[in-house]
Design an enzyme around this catalytic site. Structure first.
Site, short mmCIF file in Angstrom:
data_model
loop_
_atom_site.label_atom_id
_atom_site.label_comp_id
_atom_site.label_asym_id
_atom_site.label_seq_id
_atom_site.Cartn_x
_atom_site.Cartn_y
_atom_site.Cartn_z
N SER A 81 0.81 -1.22 0.00
CA SER A 81 0.00 0.00 0.00
C SER A 81 0.84 1.26 0.00
O SER A 81 0.30 2.36 0.14
CB SER A 81 -0.94 0.01 1.22
OG SER A 81 -0.20 0.22 2.40
N THR A 199 -1.15 2.93 4.74
CA THR A 199 -0.43 4.19 4.59
C THR A 199 0.60 4.39 5.69
O THR A 199 0.39 3.96 6.82
CB THR A 199 -1.46 5.34 4.68
OG1 THR A 199 -2.41 5.20 3.63
CG2 THR A 199 -0.79 6.69 4.58
N THR A 217 1.32 6.93 0.23
CA THR A 217 0.51 5.72 0.06
C THR A 217 0.31 5.42 -1.42
O THR A 217 0.46 6.29 -2.27
CB THR A 217 -0.87 5.92 0.71
OG1 THR A 217 -1.61 4.70 0.67
CG2 THR A 217 -1.67 7.00 0.01
N ARG A 227 -9.40 7.81 -8.02
CA ARG A 227 -9.73 7.98 -6.60
C ARG A 227 -8.55 8.60 -5.86
O ARG A 227 -7.40 8.22 -6.04
CB ARG A 227 -10.08 6.63 -5.98
CG ARG A 227 -10.44 6.71 -4.48
CD ARG A 227 -9.29 6.33 -3.58
NE ARG A 227 -9.67 6.30 -2.16
CZ ARG A 227 -8.83 6.11 -1.16
NH1 ARG A 227 -7.54 5.94 -1.41
NH2 ARG A 227 -9.26 6.09 0.10
N GLY A 229 -7.49 9.55 -1.90
CA GLY A 229 -7.84 9.41 -0.49
C GLY A 229 -7.39 10.60 0.33
O GLY A 229 -7.08 11.68 -0.20
N ASP A 230 -7.35 10.40 1.63
CA ASP A 230 -6.99 11.49 2.53
C ASP A 230 -5.50 11.78 2.55
O ASP A 230 -5.09 12.91 2.83
CB ASP A 230 -7.46 11.16 3.95
CG ASP A 230 -6.74 9.93 4.52
OD1 ASP A 230 -6.64 8.93 3.79
OD2 ASP A 230 -6.29 9.97 5.68
N THR A 250 -4.67 7.41 9.31
CA THR A 250 -4.59 6.16 8.59
C THR A 250 -5.96 5.51 8.60
O THR A 250 -6.83 5.89 9.37
CB THR A 250 -3.52 5.24 9.22
OG1 THR A 250 -3.27 4.13 8.37
CG2 THR A 250 -3.95 4.75 10.58
N GLY A 251 -6.14 4.53 7.74
CA GLY A 251 -7.45 3.88 7.66
C GLY A 251 -8.20 4.28 6.41
O GLY A 251 -7.61 4.65 5.39
N GLY A 253 -9.69 6.46 4.02
CA GLY A 253 -9.48 7.88 3.78
C GLY A 253 -10.73 8.69 3.60
O GLY A 253 -10.80 9.86 3.98
#
Length: 341
Positions: A81, A199, A217, A227, A229-230, A250-251, A253
């Site tokens: 990842s 991440t 990430t 896409r 993410g955060d 983390t997790g 996003g």
């Protein structure tokens, strides 16, 4: 040299500035004792922290440190990842996202970067060599080539096999403690099983309380093309503020971006909450806001203030983080969680 002087002076009052300007610039190791720390997300943050500490000990700035640290998982083909070896989107393209930030508002970020191993270094180049803070997609990739970053095929044979296996079912469901998603139930790291990486976000500080951070990430495995993410978004995946501290996430996003999670954590710290309490407040806010929509979803926050206090909290058990003290000793801790499972 100027950057090192700036980092060293940042935590001082005006009375000490004149004397410090006349003194020789000290190395990170000299300036760090006794309280400088590095924190990063997940178990694989430990070797990343060690690389960051080594960079600081050899005279690197805080930005040098966080860059060097997260480059370790970026170059690891077994980490699916982050960087090289990351799992692709559903069209078979490995795309990388990264952000780097100092506490003076210096920011560089890239999103949907392709064919480049070290997204964090491209993000730093955006910060230092453009008038912008964020480049994405084809423009980010072209910028990387223009700056001399080598073109590298990021899709390893192992990642390609996982993608082709996923195409047989195309079941897409994020899994707790694995931002990259899954495609069924089974043994971690195997087709049909949860993936076992996530991440990496990193924060570093010096003895004067100056800070910098990085987050990088390859995002969710088999995500929709395009896409984002955060992780590369300032205030979501990472936020650092002078005189206050920093936070990373983390997790899943999407749940972090809905609340601009790391900016929220730092704002809570600015208003007097400890890093631990600030992380807890942000996670509990997501839970209250989203209700049943976050059932089985992991989000974790990691924060550090200018005094070196560390906090971490997550929705579900399993989130770990690495902490390195001023002597270079690294330990891995388990974050408390809001829910039991």
């Amino acid at each position: 040299m100027q950057d090192e002087r700036r980092v060293f002076l940042g935590g001082m009052g005006l009375a000490g500035v004149a004397a410090a300007l006349a003194a020789p610039v000290r190395s990170f190791a000299q300036a760090a004792a006794p309280r400088a720390m590095i924190v990063s997300t997940w178990d694989f943050g430990a070797p990343a922290n060690d690389a960051a500490f080594a960079k600081g000990r050899s005279g690197g700035t805080l930005i040098d440190m966080v860059e060097a640290g997260v480059m370790v998982p970026e170059a690891d083909p077994n980490n699916h990842s982050v960087g090289y070896g990351g799992y692709p989107d559903r069209d078979g393209h490995v795309t990388l996202d990264a952000v780097i930030m100092d506490d003076a508002g210096g920011v560089g970020a890239v999103g949907a970067l392709e064919d480049t191993v070290h997204a964090i270094s491209v993000a730093r180049a955006v910060m230092e060599h453009t008038p912008h803070t964020f480049l994405v997609g084809e423009g980010a990739t072209r910028f990387a080539r223009d700056r001399g970053f080598p073109r590298v095929n990021l899709l390893t044979p192992e990642a390609e096999k996982a993608w082709r296996d996923w195409l047989k079912t195309q079941n897409y469901k994020p899994v707790a403690n694995s931002e990259t998603g899954t495609y069924g139930a089974g043994r971690p790291g195997t087709p049909g099983g949860a993936l076992d990486h996530d991440t990496i976000g990193m924060l570093a500080r010096d003895a004067g309380g100056r800070m910098a951070g990085a987050c990088t990430t390859s995002g969710m495995a088999f995500k929709m093309r395009g896409r984002l993410g955060d992780s590369p978004q300032v205030g979501s995946g990472l936020y650092v503020e002078r005189g206050v501290g920093g936070a990373t996430s983390t997790g899943l996003g999407e749940e972090v971006t809905r609340t601009v999670g790391t900016a929220r954590v730092v704002a809570s710290m600015r208003h007097g909450l400890s890093p631990q309490a600030a992380c807890e407040e942000a996670a509990k806010h997501i839970a209250a806001l989203r209700g049943d929509a976050i059932k089985g979803v992991q989000v974790g926050f990691l924060a550090m203030d200018t005094a070196g206090r560390v906090g971490a909290y997550c929705l579900l058990p399993g989130f770990t983080y690495a902490v390195t003290d001023a002597a270079g000793k690294t330990r891995v801790e388990k974050a408390p969680s809001l829910f039991k499972a």
